[in-house]
Design an enzyme around this catalytic site. Structure first.
Site, short mmCIF file in Angstrom:
data_model
loop_
_atom_site.label_atom_id
_atom_site.label_comp_id
_atom_site.label_asym_id
_atom_site.label_seq_id
_atom_site.Cartn_x
_atom_site.Cartn_y
_atom_site.Cartn_z
N GLU A 189 0.73 -1.22 -0.01
CA GLU A 189 -0.08 -0.11 0.07
C GLU A 189 0.93 1.17 0.00
OE1 GLU A 189 -3.55 -0.33 2.18
OE2 GLU A 189 -3.83 1.74 2.30
N LYS A 309 -3.87 0.16 14.15
CA LYS A 309 -4.52 1.34 13.45
C LYS A 309 -5.96 0.61 13.83
CE LYS A 309 -6.15 3.04 8.88
NZ LYS A 309 -5.91 3.12 7.54
N GLU A 313 -10.68 4.81 9.32
CA GLU A 313 -10.90 4.30 7.57
C GLU A 313 -11.28 3.06 7.59
OE1 GLU A 313 -6.96 5.28 5.89
OE2 GLU A 313 -7.61 7.18 5.23
N ASP A 387 -2.76 14.53 6.59
CA ASP A 387 -2.18 13.10 6.16
C ASP A 387 -0.77 13.46 5.10
OD1 ASP A 387 -1.92 10.65 5.56
OD2 ASP A 387 -3.57 10.46 4.05
N GLU A 415 3.47 9.07 -1.02
CA GLU A 415 2.60 9.15 -1.49
C GLU A 415 1.82 10.30 -2.07
OE1 GLU A 415 -0.31 7.59 1.71
OE2 GLU A 415 -2.06 8.24 0.36
C1 BDP Z 1 -3.14 7.32 4.21
C2 BDP Z 1 -2.99 6.39 3.00
C3 BDP Z 1 -3.85 5.08 3.38
C4 BDP Z 1 -3.41 4.47 4.87
C5 BDP Z 1 -3.49 5.56 5.74
C6 BDP Z 1 -3.11 5.33 7.20
O1 BDP Z 1 -3.72 7.13 1.77
O2 BDP Z 1 -3.48 4.24 2.45
O3 BDP Z 1 -3.93 3.41 4.99
O4 BDP Z 1 -2.88 6.81 5.41
O5 BDP Z 1 -2.09 5.93 7.48
O6 BDP Z 1 -2.12 8.12 3.95
O7 BDP Z 1 -3.44 4.62 7.98
#
Ligand code: BDP
Length: 723
Positions: A189, A309, A313, A387, A415
């Protein structure tokens, strides 16, 4: 005949060496550990006369690795084999040892140096012993010998003198971790350097040479932990089949001082444990985790712990059972505590059910829990409140939880910063955050002091970097992205190092010590972070990248189900102006900072212009410090960003003579893509924002040759990194 044959063989091997080194000139696999022969002749003879052999005390694997590294590095840089001897009576010897293994006679020479030297620390000292010149590399424990050996080699790699040394160094942070967002199917990812280097299918039997080289590279910068799996976790990793594989990796990494950690999927007790719930207050669930921890530690006695985590999300977490972060984190902390394990609980949370500014949510959710976590829990906080943007003001949680150890999470993988195609030197970004002043205990309360524990007297300290490593031959996809891995490691070791010093070290170790090259490339690297900000998100703009994959500009996106997933949420461009009002008259996110910082950010005039639109919604004709209107300023920054990439490209071309063909061409091709994409960013963003400003492009800004519809029609269903 034999003689002729021998000659022919010699000739042939010479030929092979020459062709080999030209064809495979340098693919970058050796990272910053190139160990090329020293070019400066004065230094070369100084090195040769100071280093004749290596004496090793101790027999552990770590000591063996240190000796091997010294031999390899010194022989490479001196252009002659440096042997290992056992004769401490000879002159010009490098002696490596931990304090406990050291020959008693040496003790008086160094004992005082060890007062207050933390674990993992080392001493490099030039001494006279029975009239002979020696260099001692001594540490409290074996891993310090390895760190000291790399530090000594770095002196030669960066062309410094190695007589009269008296260097004492130790890491400022305890846990210096890479976080791999790697999935069991080897996708990564947000990874842009190929597939995961963990070949789960072939483990545990097949030990890829990469694992060893990975551990070595990490040890060379002091990284001492690795979270092997994605934060969007898969419970499978906690099953016996996978734990066996994890154990095999742990065995490879151990002598390099690296512990393994795993991400714990909160619902694992249901998914792999056949329980009906994952409620952290349920005794069966607690017991399940205790058993799981026991099972892991039986295999891996030095297992580091869990990274989690939760309730973010879509990931499961304690809130699914109406429990809170403290309940969840403490349950896991209790499971690993008997073995010395830790839990890193992430603060990256925001919810579609929470209508407040996303930037405020983590602070609101976590700060009230200060002091309630177990003492083996660290709360892991991203550097900024949104982020991993090209620029964010520091996260207001830093300094706000004096009774909770906070660990810094930086992203090394790019990213939001051009993937592995854009040359961006990230330690500049890290440094900016680490040096930011929180004012938590008055002036000088920098973020660095929060995370190294000195501000609030915490001893559990750490830093996490989301890795940019994959199975590309050069590891990181871009040769210069190696500098971000290197620089991250150096800052995790010492968050007070300057980004500039780190860049210089890295250039010398990786490419060349020619002063012209070092100066030129250092300047280019240092500027590169501001450059990406200029052509992507100037003046505090943020999160206007393409949907999902985050590739390229897409400030127009407004149709995603969650408001805070849409770029329009962040820039708020309208007929009046642009920017997110986070002051008292807006979302009041500024109130989460300590008063001095709050006051500064609450007024446009006192907000540093680099953060202007992060905190303020301002009219298009707002006057900037340079007298331009905001619209003109934004347009000029986009253009400046493009110009600067063009400069990088020409700089690189001018430096050709210092670089091997392979790396030269690789980087050049990437810079060309970067230039193309910088123009794309400029044109797409300016055309889009111009609809609102209704103002012409200022002189000096290149007019786009396509229209907005074109940019909006671009789709990238296969952009990399989606895991
Ligand atoms: C964001 C990313 C995602 C990650 C998330 C995270 O887009 O892919 O899972 O952070 O840090 O930056 O959990």
């Amino acid at each position: 005949m034999a003689f002729i044959l021998q000659k022919a063989r010699l000739f042939l091997s010479f030929f092979i060496v020459v062709t080999f080194s030209q064809t495979y000139a340098n693919n970058g696999y050796d990272l910053w550990l190139q160990y090329k022969k020293t070019e400066n002749n004065n230094l070369l003879s100084h090195y040769k006369s100071t280093v004749k052999s290596i004496v090793v005390f101790g027999t552990s694997k770590t000591i063996e690795i240190s000796a091997r590294e010294l031999k390899k590095g010194l022989s490479g840089m001196l252009g002659q084999t440096i042997p290992k001897t056992s004769n401490i009576e000879s002159d010009n010897v490098i002696v490596i040892s931990s304090l406990s293994n050291l020959e008693k006679n040496f003790l008086p020479l160094i004992e005082n140096d060890f007062v207050n030297l933390p674990d993992e620390g080392f001493l490099i000292k030039s001494v006279k012993y029975r009239n002979k010149n020696l260099t001692l590399i001594i540490s409290k424990n074996d891993i310090g010998v390895l760190y000291g050996s790399f530090a000594f080699l770095r002196l030669l790699q960066t062309n410094q003198r190695i007589d009269n040394l008296n260097i004492k160094d130790a890491p400022r942070l305890k846990h210096r971790l890479l976080n791999h967002w790697d999935n069991p199917d080897r996708t990564v990812e947000r990874g842009y350097a190929g597939f995961s280097i963990w070949n789960w299918h072939k483990l545990p039997e097949y030990i890829d040479q990469r694992y060893i080289d990975y551990a070595r590279a990490n040890a060379s910068v002091g990284i001492n932990g690795t979270v092997l799996t994605n934060v969007n976790a898969n419970a499978l990793i906690l099953t016996p089949e996978y734990l066996e594989k994890v154990e095999a990796l742990a065995n490879v990494f151990r002598p390099y001082g690296i512990k393994v950690y795993l991400t714990a999927r909160f619902s694992a007790p249901i998914q792999i444990g056949k329980l009906e719930t994952a409620d952290p207050l349920d005794e069966k669930v607690q017991q399940w985790w205790k058993n799981k921890a026991k099972e892991i530690y039986e295999r891996i006695p030095d297992f580091g712990g869990f990274l989690v985590k939760a309730n973010s999300e879509g990931q499961p977490g304690p809130q699914n059972y109406r429990r809170n972060h403290v309940d969840g984190a403490n349950m896991l902390a209790d499971a690993v505590a008997p073995y010395g394990g830790i839990v890193m609980w992430r603060a990256f949370v925001y919810s579609e059910h929470d209508p407040t500014d996303r930037a405020k949510q983590a602070y609101s959710e976590f700060v009230p829990y200060d002091g309630q976590f177990r003492n083996n829990v660290m709360v892991q906080v991203k550097n900024g409140a949104i982020d991993f943007q090209p620029r964010e003001p520091f996260h207001p949680m830093f300094g706000a939880m004096p009774h909770t150890p906070l660990t810094m999470e930086f992203q090394i993988t790019q990213e939001y910063l051009g993937f592995s195609t854009h040359l961006v030197y990230l330690p500049k970004l890290y440094e900016e955050v680490l040096q930011a002043d929180t004012y938590a205990q008055g002036k000088g309360s920098t973020v660095a002091k929060v995370i190294d524990g000195s501000l609030h007297n915490n001893s559990l300290t750490g830093m996490a970097g989301v890795s940019n490593i994959g199975n590309d031959i050069n590891w990181t996809g871009h040769h210069f992205a190696q500098a971000n891995w290197y620089g991250y490691g150096r800052l995790a070791w010492n968050p007070y190092l300057s980004a500039e010093k780190i860049a210089e070290e890295w250039i010398r170790c990786t490419f060349s010590n020619s002063e012209e090259f070092v100066d030129t490339i250092k300047r280019m690297m240092i500027k590169s972070r501001e450059t990406v900000v200029n052509y992507m998100t100037p003046y505090g703009l943020h999160h206007i990248m393409g949907t999902g994959h985050h590739y390229g500009p897409a400030p127009w996106v407004s149709n995603l189900p969650r408001p805070e997933w849409n770029p329009v949420y962040y820039h708020k461009a309208d007929g009046y102006g642009i920017g997110f009002n986070r002051t008292k008259s807006g979302s009041n996110a500024t109130s989460q900072y300590f008063p001095e910082v709050e006051k500064m950010y609450d007024k446009a005039k006192t907000t540093p212009e680099k953060d202007l639109l992060w905190f303020h919604h301002l009219p298009w004709d707002y006057k900037l410090k340079n007298e331009l209107t905001l619209w003109e300023g934004i347009a000029m920054k986009y253009q400046q960003g493009v110009n600067e990439v063009y400069e990088m490209l020409t700089t690189w071309e001018k430096m050709k003579k210092y670089i091997d063909n392979e790396r030269y061409n690789d980087v050049k091709m990437s810079l060309e893509i970067q230039l193309k994409e910088a123009k794309w960013w400029r044109d797409a963003c300016l055309l889009y924002f111009q609809q609102f400003s209704e103002m012409p492009l200022p002189d000096g800004v290149h007019a786009p040759n396509k229209n907005l519809d074109y940019y909006q029609s671009l789709k990238f269903p296969y952009a990399p990194g989606r895991g």
